[in-house]
Design a protein around this motif. Structure first.
Motif, PDB file in Angstrom:
ATOM      1  N   LYS A 222       0.836  -1.202   0.000  1.00  0.00           N
ATOM      2  CA  LYS A 222       0.000   0.000   0.000  1.00  0.00           C
ATOM      3  C   LYS A 222       0.873   1.255   0.000  1.00  0.00           C
ATOM      4  O   LYS A 222       1.353   1.649  -1.044  1.00  0.00           O
ATOM      5  CB  LYS A 222      -0.985  -0.065   1.177  1.00  0.00           C
ATOM      6  CG  LYS A 222      -1.881  -1.318   1.140  1.00  0.00           C
ATOM      7  CD  LYS A 222      -2.703  -1.411  -0.113  1.00  0.00           C
ATOM      8  CE  LYS A 222      -3.492  -2.702  -0.203  1.00  0.00           C
ATOM      9  NZ  LYS A 222      -4.201  -2.859  -1.456  1.00  0.00           N
ATOM     10  N   ARG A 230       4.659  -8.449  -4.105  1.00  0.00           N
ATOM     11  CA  ARG A 230       3.998  -9.348  -3.175  1.00  0.00           C
ATOM     12  C   ARG A 230       4.834  -9.537  -1.912  1.00  0.00           C
ATOM     13  O   ARG A 230       5.588 -10.497  -1.784  1.00  0.00           O
ATOM     14  CB  ARG A 230       3.685 -10.719  -3.827  1.00  0.00           C
ATOM     15  CG  ARG A 230       3.008 -10.669  -5.163  1.00  0.00           C
ATOM     16  CD  ARG A 230       1.709  -9.862  -5.151  1.00  0.00           C
ATOM     17  NE  ARG A 230       0.752 -10.407  -4.204  1.00  0.00           N
ATOM     18  CZ  ARG A 230       0.197  -9.688  -3.217  1.00  0.00           C
ATOM     19  NH1 ARG A 230       0.479  -8.397  -3.049  1.00  0.00           N
ATOM     20  NH2 ARG A 230      -0.650 -10.244  -2.392  1.00  0.00           N
ATOM     21  N   ILE A 231       4.708  -8.631  -0.999  1.00  0.00           N
ATOM     22  CA  ILE A 231       5.414  -8.795   0.277  1.00  0.00           C
ATOM     23  C   ILE A 231       4.665  -8.090   1.414  1.00  0.00           C
ATOM     24  O   ILE A 231       4.314  -6.917   1.327  1.00  0.00           O
ATOM     25  CB  ILE A 231       6.914  -8.361   0.183  1.00  0.00           C
ATOM     26  CG1 ILE A 231       7.608  -8.485   1.544  1.00  0.00           C
ATOM     27  CG2 ILE A 231       7.101  -6.966  -0.400  1.00  0.00           C
ATOM     28  CD1 ILE A 231       9.113  -8.523   1.470  1.00  0.00           C
TER      29      ILE A 231
HETATM   30  C1  LIG Z   1      -7.203  -5.083   4.512  1.00  0.00           C
HETATM   31  C2  LIG Z   1      -6.269  -5.744   3.585  1.00  0.00           C
HETATM   32  N1  LIG Z   1      -5.507  -6.741   4.036  1.00  0.00           N
HETATM   33  C3  LIG Z   1      -4.636  -7.361   3.246  1.00  0.00           C
HETATM   34  C4  LIG Z   1      -4.517  -7.028   1.916  1.00  0.00           C
HETATM   35  C5  LIG Z   1      -3.576  -7.806   1.068  1.00  0.00           C
HETATM   36  O1  LIG Z   1      -2.444  -7.086   0.779  1.00  0.00           O
HETATM   37  P1  LIG Z   1      -1.160  -7.744   0.182  1.00  0.00           P
HETATM   38  O2  LIG Z   1      -1.403  -9.217   0.026  1.00  0.00           O
HETATM   39  O3  LIG Z   1      -0.917  -7.063  -1.099  1.00  0.00           O
HETATM   40  O4  LIG Z   1      -0.089  -7.484   1.206  1.00  0.00           O
HETATM   41  C6  LIG Z   1      -5.289  -6.002   1.385  1.00  0.00           C
HETATM   42  C7  LIG Z   1      -5.200  -5.642  -0.035  1.00  0.00           C
HETATM   43  O5  LIG Z   1      -5.980  -4.939  -0.598  1.00  0.00           O
HETATM   44  C8  LIG Z   1      -6.199  -5.354   2.239  1.00  0.00           C
HETATM   45  O6  LIG Z   1      -6.989  -4.370   1.804  1.00  0.00           O
END
Ligand SMILES: Cc1ncc(COP(=O)(O)O)c(C=O)c1O
Length: 366
Positions: A222, A230-231
């Motif tokens: 984010k 992917r981390i």
């Molecule tokens: C609340 C929340 N948790 C986890 C994730 C997963 O993120 P990532 O797997 O990209 O670390 C997201 C992705 O949108 C999310 O909104």
């Protein structure tokens, strides 16, 4: 060949439409994607330099224990390295948690609406999701407590909550944790942690010492702008890490992602800049929503969730034709938009205004 019973009825994850897909389908050259809560400013330029150093190391397996990254992360978070587990996105940490702690017969409590991967992870293990409706867009902690039984193994608190953007305060969370039975794990998913500016937001790391049964999830996807790598990671008691390590794939976080994350962590001024810009973007968006008389929930992440008062699908299709991708499907008239750069938000808000006003005009002509 018959697939296992627990996955019957599970829908594959529906990602937001990709830029390329929309350009191809609609013959557009310029498309703005505000659908997947990505960082419109990209990532720190230090990441590019770090990737350059990896050029001659691509044939080696990555460090399966991600020692260097864990050291840097532990330093940054001021926690013991033994409290950390890394994943192929925090999505994978969610999956590891489910694999480690759930089995047929166990239950897992979550909000309704919240991030969809909790329910999927729970179902895949043959366990039962117990969904507790949100109260004014926020986790209803009292009702979640009441939903806990002897079979409950995991309670998920998404903070800020995706898709509504609301938060649970430090005080409310501490009080909740004090009343959680010992056999229950509480997962605090803080994917949008770095965006939050509200002083009541929990300092969850300070709660770790007194609450051995909490797991904090964070991500580089984010605000750090590394979604493509992917981390993500989990922070919890070392005893729980040991259990989770039993099910983690040996090389789950690739070498490029590890180096990118190390470089990104070092550039905290980029993070501060993105947080400030995001705040401005939220103000810009919510001002217009107010002008249009549309209701929204307090937005603490990098997205705004509002009620368009017309079918979400109509909003989606109208904006799509103008090359703007947003997210719907969270109830009949709800829309979630990721905060973009000022000019991107402007384009989106202008298009939204055009649609809302034309619909109102039509309604008043009837
Ligand atoms: C609340 C929340 N948790 C986890 C994730 C997963 O993120 P990532 O797997 O990209 O670390 C997201 C992705 O949108 C999310 O909104």
């Amino acid at each position: 060949m018959k697939a296992k019973a627990s996955i019957q009825g599970l829908e594959p994850y529906q990602p937001g439409k990709s830029l390329e897909e929309v350009k191809r389908e609609l013959g557009l050259t310029q498309v703005i994607k505000l659908a997947s809560n990505e960082n419109p400013y990209g990532c720190s330029s230090r990441v590019f330099e770090a990737l350059e150093t990896m050029k001659n190391r691509l044939h080696f397996y990555p460090d399966g224990s991600a020692r260097e990254l864990k050291e840097k992360l532990a330093d940054h978070l001021e926690v013991d390295e033994r409290r950390l587990i890394l994943g192929n996105g925090s999505d994978e940490v969610i999956q590891i948690l489910c694999r480690t702690f759930l089995e047929p017969g166990s239950e897992s409590v979550m909000a309704d609406l919240t991030f969809s991967r909790y329910e999927a992870g729970v179902r895949i293990e043959g366990a039962t999701p117990v969904k507790v409706p949100l109260k004014e867009g926020t986790h209803d902690l009292e009702a979640m407590l009441a939903a806990i039984t002897d079979q409950t193994r995991i309670v998920w608190i998404c903070n800020p909550n995706n898709p509504t953007g609301t938060i649970v305060s430090h005080e409310a969370l501490s009080d909740f944790l004090d009343r959680i039975p010992e056999h229950v794990l509480v997962v605090l998913d803080e994917a949008y942690h770095e965006y939050v500016t509200d002083p009541s937001y929990p300092d969850s790391i300070s709660l770790l010492d007194y609450n051995p049964q909490i797991v904090i999830l964070r991500t580089f996807s984010k605000i750090y702008g590394l979604a493509s790598f992917r981390i993500g990671y989990g922070i919890t008691h070392p005893d729980l890490i040991r259990e989770m390590e039993r099910v983690r794939e040996p090389f789950n976080v690739n070498g490029l992602a590890q180096q990118a994350a190390i470089a990104a962590l070092e550039d905290q001024s980029f993070i501060t800049y993105c947080r400030m810009q995001n705040r401005r973007g939220i103000d810009q968006i919510t001002r217009k929503l107010e002008e249009l008389g549309l209701e929204y929930f307090p937005a603490h992440g990098n997205f705004v969730f509002f009620d368009a008062k017309i079918p979400g699908e109509e909003v989606f299709q109208f904006l799509l034709r103008k090359g703007l991708i947003v997210r719907t499907g969270f109830g009949p008239t709800n829309v979630r938009i990721t905060v973009g750069k000022e000019e991107e938000n402007d384009q989106l808000l202008q298009a939204l205004e055009e649609l809302i006003i034309s619909k109102r005009g039509l309604a008043s002509n009837v």
